[in-house]
Enzyme design. Structure first.
Site, PDB file in Angstrom:
ATOM      1  N   CYS A  79       2.516  -5.528  -2.737  1.00 33.35           N
ATOM      2  CA  CYS A  79       2.599  -6.740  -3.556  1.00 33.35           C
ATOM      3  C   CYS A  79       1.171  -7.201  -3.831  1.00 33.35           C
ATOM      4  O   CYS A  79       0.453  -7.589  -2.906  1.00 33.35           O
ATOM      5  CB  CYS A  79       3.394  -7.826  -2.845  1.00 33.35           C
ATOM      6  SG  CYS A  79       3.389  -9.396  -3.724  1.00 33.35           S
ATOM      7  N   CYS A 226       3.898 -11.339 -11.023  1.00 38.66           N
ATOM      8  CA  CYS A 226       3.915 -10.178 -10.131  1.00 38.66           C
ATOM      9  C   CYS A 226       2.623  -9.409 -10.366  1.00 38.66           C
ATOM     10  O   CYS A 226       2.369  -8.946 -11.483  1.00 38.66           O
ATOM     11  CB  CYS A 226       5.131  -9.306 -10.402  1.00 38.66           C
ATOM     12  SG  CYS A 226       5.157  -7.765  -9.449  1.00 38.66           S
TER      13      CYS A 226
END
Length: 285
Positions: A79, A226
Site C-alpha cells: 500500500c 490509492c
C-alpha cells in the site's frame, strides 16, 4: 483488551496503525485473529474507522516490516499511502536524524524519503512495475495484457493489467462512458481472470502530465485515494504512450492529488502523509 493505536491518512486514504516495534502490543495481540481484528477496527460505524489496519513489526533486514490488512480483513501485499505514512512515523521515532527509511513488505523492501517538516510531502521508492501476467497472477494469460479486450457481465472492457507490488487493472475512460467504479470493479473481480482479485482504476487523461483517477480496491471498495493505483495508472499511461517517462505526473483522486514519476529503474510516489489522531481501542476477540 486495550490496544493503543494511531491513525494516519494520505488524500483521505486512512489507516489505523499498531506500533509493534515497541514492547507491549505484540504480547497483547498474540493469538488474536488479525483478519477479524482488522475488519472490526476498520468499521466506520462500530470501530475506529479506516481503509485498513497496519502493523509495524521488527525486521532483521529493514527499519520495520509493514503488515497490512484491508477493511474486510483480507491481507494486502503493498500500500503506497500506508508505506509513506509508515515512513513518516519512523522518522518521528528515529533518534539518528536520518531522512530515508527502509520498510519491508510482502512485496519486498521499499524505501521512503521523509523530510523533517511534518507538513512536507513524503516520497516512496515503489520499485518497478511488472506487466508479466505471472506476477499478478493471471493464470490464463499467455502474454501481457496491454489494452486487452475482455468480456465482463456488463460489457466488453479494454484494460491494461500490471503489478506494482499488488495487482492493478487500469481502464482509460476516453469518452467518459464507463459505468461507476464500483460496477466496473465488481464486474472485473467476478470475471474469473484474476486468481487473487485485482484493484481497478478508471483513468481520465487530462493531458500528458495530469490524470483523474477513480479507484476500487479489492477488500475495501472505492477509496478516496490509492498510492499503488496512482503508480499503476501512470505506468499504464506511459506504456500506452499517453504520458512521458521521467516526468512528474499529477494524479487527482477523490481525496486529493498524488505525484508519480515513472522511471525505468523504479517509480517514485510523492504526497502527504498526515497524522489524524491517536487513541485506545477496546477489543474482545
Amino acid at each position: 483488551m486495550i490496544l493503543p493505536f494511531f491513525k494516519m491518512q494520505s488524500c483521505g486514504n486512512d489507516y489505523i496503525f499498531f506500533d509493534l516495534l515497541r514492547p507491549g502490543i505484540s504480547e497483547r495481540i498474540s493469538g488474536v485473529s488479525l483478519p477479524r481484528l482488522a475488519a472490526r477496527i476498520s468499521d466506520r460505524h462500530t470501530g475506529v474507522g479506516g481503509d485498513g489496519l497496519v502493523l509495524l513489526r521488527p525486521s532483521d533486514k529493514s527499519d520495520a516490516f509493514m503488515q497490512m490488512f484491508n477493511a474486510d480483513g483480507s491481507e494486502g501485499r503493498m500500500c503506497g499511502n500506508a508505506l509513506r505514512c509508515a515512513g513518516r512515523y519512523l522518522r518521528r521515532i528515529s533518534e539518528d536524524g536520518r531522512d530515508r527509511f527502509s520498510v519491508d513488505t510482502l512485496s519486498g523492501v521499499r524505501y521512503v524519503r521523509v523530510p523533517a517538516d511534518d507538513a512536507a510531502p513524503v516520497t516512496a521508492e515503489m520499485g518497478q512495475a511488472s506487466f508479466d501476467p505471472r506476477t499478478l497472477p493471471v493464470p490464463s494469460a499467455a502474454h501481457p495484457l496491454i489494452e486487452e479486450k475482455i468480456i465482463t457481465r456488463n460489457g466488453i472492457r479494454c484494460l491494461t493489467v500490471l503489478s506494482v507490488g499488488n495487482p492493478h487493472c487500469v481502464l482509460f475512460d476516453r469518452d467518459q462512458t464507463l459505468p461507476d467504479i464500483a460496477t466496473v470493479g465488481n464486474a472485473l473481480n467476478a470475471c474469473g481472470l484474476f486468481a487473487e482479485g485485482v484493484n481497478v482504476s478508471t483513468v481520465e487523461i487530462i493531458n500528458a502530465n495530469r490524470l483523474n483517477i477513480r479507484v476500487w480496491e479489492r477488500g475495501s471498495g472505492e477509496t478516496q485515494a490509492c498510492g499503488t493505483a496512482a503508480c499503476a495508472a501512470v505506468a499504464a499511461a506511459v506504456k500506452n504512450g499517453y504520458c512521458p517517462e521521467n516526468t512528474d505526473i499529477r494524479c487527482r483522486m477523490r481525496g486529493g492529488t498524488l505525484t508519480v514519476r515513472y522511471q525505468t529503474d523504479g517509480i517514485l510516489l510523492t504526497g502527504n502523509a498526515d497524522y489524524v489522531f491517536r487513541g485506545e481501542y477496546e477489543y474482545a476477540d
